[in-house]
Design a protein around this motif. Structure first.
Motif, short mmCIF file in Angstrom:
data_model
loop_
_atom_site.label_atom_id
_atom_site.label_comp_id
_atom_site.label_asym_id
_atom_site.label_seq_id
_atom_site.Cartn_x
_atom_site.Cartn_y
_atom_site.Cartn_z
N GLY A 114 -10.29 23.41 -23.79
CA GLY A 114 -11.57 22.73 -23.44
C GLY A 114 -12.75 23.38 -24.25
N PRO A 115 -13.88 22.82 -24.10
CA PRO A 115 -15.03 23.00 -24.38
C PRO A 115 -15.60 24.35 -23.97
N SER A 116 -16.08 25.21 -24.57
CA SER A 116 -16.72 26.54 -24.12
C SER A 116 -17.88 26.79 -25.25
N PRO A 117 -18.89 26.10 -25.15
CA PRO A 117 -20.04 26.52 -26.27
C PRO A 117 -20.63 27.69 -26.11
N PRO A 118 -20.97 28.55 -26.79
CA PRO A 118 -21.63 29.94 -26.54
C PRO A 118 -22.94 29.76 -25.86
N GLU A 119 -23.73 28.64 -26.26
CA GLU A 119 -25.22 28.60 -25.46
C GLU A 119 -25.50 27.02 -25.77
N GLY A 120 -26.11 26.45 -24.85
CA GLY A 120 -26.66 25.10 -25.07
C GLY A 120 -25.59 23.94 -25.01
N ASP A 121 -26.05 22.86 -25.27
CA ASP A 121 -25.45 21.55 -25.37
C ASP A 121 -24.62 21.40 -26.68
N HIS A 122 -23.44 21.11 -26.83
CA HIS A 122 -22.70 20.97 -27.84
C HIS A 122 -21.97 19.49 -27.80
N ALA A 123 -21.83 18.91 -29.20
CA ALA A 123 -21.32 17.56 -29.44
C ALA A 123 -19.70 17.86 -29.48
N TYR A 124 -18.80 17.14 -28.90
CA TYR A 124 -17.39 17.31 -29.26
C TYR A 124 -16.80 16.10 -29.58
N TYR A 125 -16.12 16.05 -30.82
CA TYR A 125 -15.54 14.85 -31.50
C TYR A 125 -14.11 14.92 -31.38
N PHE A 126 -13.73 13.59 -30.60
CA PHE A 126 -12.23 13.25 -30.49
C PHE A 126 -12.25 12.23 -31.36
N LYS A 127 -11.15 12.38 -32.25
CA LYS A 127 -11.04 11.71 -33.32
C LYS A 127 -9.55 11.07 -33.39
N LEU A 128 -9.34 9.75 -33.41
CA LEU A 128 -7.95 9.06 -33.21
C LEU A 128 -7.77 8.47 -34.60
N PHE A 129 -6.61 8.64 -35.21
CA PHE A 129 -5.90 8.09 -36.55
C PHE A 129 -4.84 7.27 -36.39
N ILE A 156 -3.75 6.26 -43.75
CA ILE A 156 -4.37 6.18 -42.48
C ILE A 156 -4.66 4.65 -42.56
N LEU A 157 -4.21 4.19 -41.51
CA LEU A 157 -4.52 2.48 -41.36
C LEU A 157 -5.83 2.28 -40.62
N ALA A 158 -6.18 3.20 -39.74
CA ALA A 158 -7.27 3.06 -39.13
C ALA A 158 -7.79 4.24 -38.40
N GLN A 159 -9.21 4.21 -38.01
CA GLN A 159 -9.68 5.67 -37.50
C GLN A 159 -11.04 5.27 -36.81
N THR A 160 -11.13 6.36 -35.68
CA THR A 160 -12.24 6.04 -34.83
C THR A 160 -12.45 7.29 -34.26
N GLN A 161 -13.67 7.65 -33.57
CA GLN A 161 -14.35 8.49 -32.91
C GLN A 161 -14.87 8.32 -31.66
N LEU A 162 -14.98 9.16 -30.63
CA LEU A 162 -15.52 9.33 -29.40
C LEU A 162 -16.33 10.61 -29.28
N VAL A 163 -17.48 10.63 -28.94
CA VAL A 163 -18.22 12.05 -28.95
C VAL A 163 -18.37 12.11 -27.25
N GLY A 164 -18.20 13.37 -27.08
CA GLY A 164 -18.57 13.80 -25.38
C GLY A 164 -19.32 15.14 -25.85
N ARG A 165 -20.37 15.47 -24.73
CA ARG A 165 -21.11 16.48 -24.90
C ARG A 165 -20.62 17.43 -23.59
N TYR A 166 -20.89 18.77 -24.06
CA TYR A 166 -20.58 19.51 -23.03
C TYR A 166 -21.60 20.80 -23.27
N ASP A 167 -22.24 21.19 -21.87
CA ASP A 167 -23.30 22.23 -21.84
C ASP A 167 -22.61 23.87 -21.47
N ALA A 168 -23.12 25.01 -22.09
CA ALA A 168 -22.64 26.20 -21.54
C ALA A 168 -22.91 26.46 -20.34
N GLU A 169 -23.63 25.89 -19.56
CA GLU A 169 -23.98 26.10 -18.03
C GLU A 169 -22.87 25.50 -17.39
#
Length: 174
Positions: A114-129, A156-169
């Protein structure tokens, strides 16, 4: 990533086809629940898959953190699952796949890291192919090799992504 060879699984991706990935736990670009964090429950969020094209034999799912690159020197790989049945419509929370293969992440563990950003808010990219064939490799595979196989041995017939954010706090391991 100066001088590094990139593969289809690296970084942000462009939409191709009608493939879609959503989550009931968060909207695209919004904050993910605390439970997904590495220092918390470390459980993948539930995901919904739709729009898999005809002819797809397998799915590949990856989640990474491109914003970690300035800190660790590369995009941090949190999760890679391949050879997912193309008829899969739902990935449950805390999923343990029985017929798909989980590859190594950058925590040097198989499965969800899982997410564990060292500091601040990071964007995490879920990619599906959606691929025309299975990858067919053992779990010891890492992202560079998985991406190379996808680029050279599969279509690769199709691809997409979903972005989730997670903060160090929300929880950290440091």
């Amino acid at each position: 990533m100066d001088g590094e060879m990139t593969t289809p699984i690296d970084g942000k991706i462009e939409q191709k086809g009608e493939l879609a990935l959503t989550s009931p736990a968060f909207e695209d670009g919004e904050m993910m629940p605390d439970s997904v964090g590495y220092a918390n429950e470390n459980e993948n969020p539930p995901l919904h898959i739709s729009g898999v094209p005809d002819g797809a034999e397998a799915l590949v799912l990856a989640m990474d953190d491109p914003e970690a690159e300035p800190v660790v020197g590369h995009i941090w790989d949190h999760w890679m699952v391949f050879d997912i049945n193309s008829e899969t419509a739902e990935i449950p929370e805390a999923w343990t796949p029985d017929s798909a293969v989980e590859a190594y992440n950058d925590f040097v563990e198989t499965g969800w890291g899982g997410p564990s950003p060292p500091e601040g808010d990071h964007a995490y990219y879920f990619k599906l192919f959606a691929l025309d064939s299975k990858v067919g490799y053992p779990p010891a595979i890492r992202k560079a090799r998985l991406g190379s196989v996808m680029a050279t041995e599969c279509e690769i017939l199709a691809q997409t992504q979903l972005v989730g954010r997670y903060d160090a706090e929300q929880g950290t391991i440091f």
